[in-house]
Write a protein that holds these residues in place. Structure first.
Motif, PDB file in Angstrom:
ATOM      1  N   GLY A   1       4.665  15.211  -2.700  1.00 12.60           N
ATOM      2  CA  GLY A   1       4.316  14.450  -3.893  1.00 12.60           C
ATOM      3  C   GLY A   1       5.087  13.149  -4.007  1.00 12.60           C
ATOM      4  N   SER A   2       5.887  12.820  -3.007  1.00 14.44           N
ATOM      5  CA  SER A   2       6.652  11.580  -3.050  1.00 14.44           C
ATOM      6  C   SER A   2       5.758  10.385  -2.713  1.00 14.44           C
ATOM      7  CB  SER A   2       7.820  11.655  -2.066  1.00 14.44           C
ATOM      8  OG  SER A   2       7.318  11.854  -0.761  1.00 14.44           O
ATOM      9  N   VAL A   3       6.243   9.184  -3.027  1.00 13.18           N
ATOM     10  CA  VAL A   3       5.508   7.966  -2.723  1.00 13.18           C
ATOM     11  C   VAL A   3       5.968   7.452  -1.366  1.00 13.18           C
ATOM     12  CG1 VAL A   3       5.057   5.602  -3.453  1.00 13.18           C
ATOM     13  CG2 VAL A   3       5.262   7.411  -5.156  1.00 13.18           C
ATOM     14  N   VAL A   4       5.016   7.188  -0.483  1.00 13.97           N
ATOM     15  CA  VAL A   4       5.318   6.745   0.880  1.00 13.97           C
ATOM     16  C   VAL A   4       4.703   5.362   1.079  1.00 13.97           C
ATOM     17  CG1 VAL A   4       5.019   7.278   3.321  1.00 13.97           C
ATOM     18  CG2 VAL A   4       5.224   9.141   1.660  1.00 13.97           C
ATOM     19  N   PRO A   5       5.512   4.343   1.429  1.00 13.45           N
ATOM     20  CA  PRO A   5       4.929   3.020   1.690  1.00 13.45           C
ATOM     21  C   PRO A   5       4.172   3.027   3.017  1.00 13.45           C
ATOM     22  CG  PRO A   5       7.302   2.973   2.013  1.00 13.45           C
ATOM     23  CD  PRO A   5       6.962   4.336   1.513  1.00 13.45           C
ATOM     24  N   MET A   6       3.069   2.291   3.061  1.00 15.64           N
ATOM     25  CA  MET A   6       2.238   2.224   4.265  1.00 15.64           C
ATOM     26  C   MET A   6       1.983   0.757   4.585  1.00 15.64           C
ATOM     27  SD  MET A   6       0.924   5.544   4.715  1.00 15.64           S
ATOM     28  CE  MET A   6      -0.470   5.150   5.706  1.00 15.64           C
ATOM     29  N   ARG A   7       1.730   0.483   5.848  1.00 12.70           N
ATOM     30  CA  ARG A   7       1.314  -0.862   6.224  1.00 12.70           C
ATOM     31  C   ARG A   7      -0.143  -1.049   5.840  1.00 12.70           C
ATOM     32  NH1 ARG A   7       4.157  -1.066  11.849  1.00 12.70           N
ATOM     33  NH2 ARG A   7       2.487   0.371  12.270  1.00 12.70           N
ATOM     34  N   SER A   8      -0.471  -2.259   5.479  1.00 17.39           N
ATOM     35  CA  SER A   8      -1.849  -2.563   5.101  1.00 17.39           C
ATOM     36  C   SER A   8      -2.767  -2.296   6.290  1.00 17.39           C
ATOM     37  CB  SER A   8      -1.949  -4.017   4.674  1.00 17.39           C
ATOM     38  OG  SER A   8      -3.262  -4.302   4.261  1.00 17.39           O
ATOM     39  N   GLY A   9      -3.879  -1.608   6.057  1.00 19.94           N
ATOM     40  CA  GLY A   9      -4.847  -1.331   7.111  1.00 19.94           C
ATOM     41  C   GLY A   9      -4.633  -0.009   7.825  1.00 19.94           C
ATOM     42  N   THR A  10      -3.550   0.704   7.539  1.00 20.06           N
ATOM     43  CA  THR A  10      -3.328   1.995   8.183  1.00 20.06           C
ATOM     44  C   THR A  10      -3.759   3.105   7.245  1.00 20.06           C
ATOM     45  OG1 THR A  10      -1.066   2.158   7.372  1.00 20.06           O
ATOM     46  CG2 THR A  10      -1.368   1.128   9.510  1.00 20.06           C
ATOM     47  N   ARG A  11      -4.028   4.264   7.829  1.00 17.62           N
ATOM     48  CA  ARG A  11      -4.432   5.422   7.027  1.00 17.62           C
ATOM     49  C   ARG A  11      -3.433   6.533   7.243  1.00 17.62           C
ATOM     50  NH1 ARG A  11     -10.764   6.221   6.802  1.00 17.62           N
ATOM     51  NH2 ARG A  11     -10.122   6.872   4.751  1.00 17.62           N
TER      52      ARG A  11
ATOM     53  N   VAL B   1       0.863  -1.179   0.000  1.00 20.01           N
ATOM     54  CA  VAL B   1       0.000   0.000   0.000  1.00 20.01           C
ATOM     55  C   VAL B   1       0.897   1.226   0.000  1.00 20.01           C
ATOM     56  CG1 VAL B   1      -1.787   1.252   1.260  1.00 20.01           C
ATOM     57  CG2 VAL B   1      -1.779  -1.250   1.265  1.00 20.01           C
ATOM     58  N   PHE B   2       0.524   2.199  -0.796  1.00 16.49           N
ATOM     59  CA  PHE B   2       1.304   3.422  -0.895  1.00 16.49           C
ATOM     60  C   PHE B   2       0.392   4.625  -0.743  1.00 16.49           C
ATOM     61  CE2 PHE B   2       3.461   0.216  -3.383  1.00 16.49           C
ATOM     62  CZ  PHE B   2       4.760   0.305  -2.926  1.00 16.49           C
ATOM     63  N   ALA B   3       0.977   5.740  -0.319  1.00 17.44           N
ATOM     64  CA  ALA B   3       0.253   7.008  -0.223  1.00 17.44           C
ATOM     65  C   ALA B   3       1.156   8.094  -0.790  1.00 17.44           C
ATOM     66  CB  ALA B   3      -0.099   7.318   1.224  1.00 17.44           C
TER      67      ALA B   3
END
Length: 138
Positions: A112-122, A105-107
């Protein structure tokens, strides 16, 4: 029929490659192009073999020695093999990612950069108010 199917007898292969059949026999003895053998020990060439024979002819016409041609063909075959292996690994990776959805999951970051996220977090929602005033200097 694919490019690796051994279907051409030496006479046809020589004609397709623009060479004399004796030249093909010599290249086989030197290991430059190794055709498949039938049960009766006759040579059968594939379209890949024909392409290699044409490459040998081109390199020879450019003045490359047979030893140099052998080395070039060995490296080209190795590159081709490695490219096939990379395709296999890419396919396996794509299948693995499809079987485990939601693991990546990415945000978008503030810049404007791509930030990796853990699944299920906002992402943390920003609530600041920004006031824009146009500059009056003209």
């Amino acid at each position: 029929m694919d490019e690796h199917s051994p279907v051409f007898a030496i006479a046809m292969a020589a004609e397709l490659a623009g060479m004399h059949p004796q030249t093909l026999r010599q290249y086989d003895r030197l290991g430059l192009v190794s055709p498949t053998r039938t049960a009766g020990k006759s040579r059968r060439y594939s379209m890949r073999d024909i392409a290699q024979l044409r490459e040998v002819s081109r390199l020879s016409a450019e003045g490359v020695s047979l030893e140099g041609i052998s080395r070039i063909l060995t490296l080209e075959n190795e590159v081709s093999s490695l490219q096939g292996r990379v395709r296999e690994l890419e396919h396996a990776l794509a299948n693995a990612l499809l079987r485990t959805p939601g693991n990546r999951v990415f945000a978008a970051g503030m810049e404007g950069s791509v930030v990796p996220m853990r699944s299920g977090t906002r992402t943390r929602r920003r609530t600041e108010v920004v006031v824009w005033r146009p500059s009056l200097s003209e």
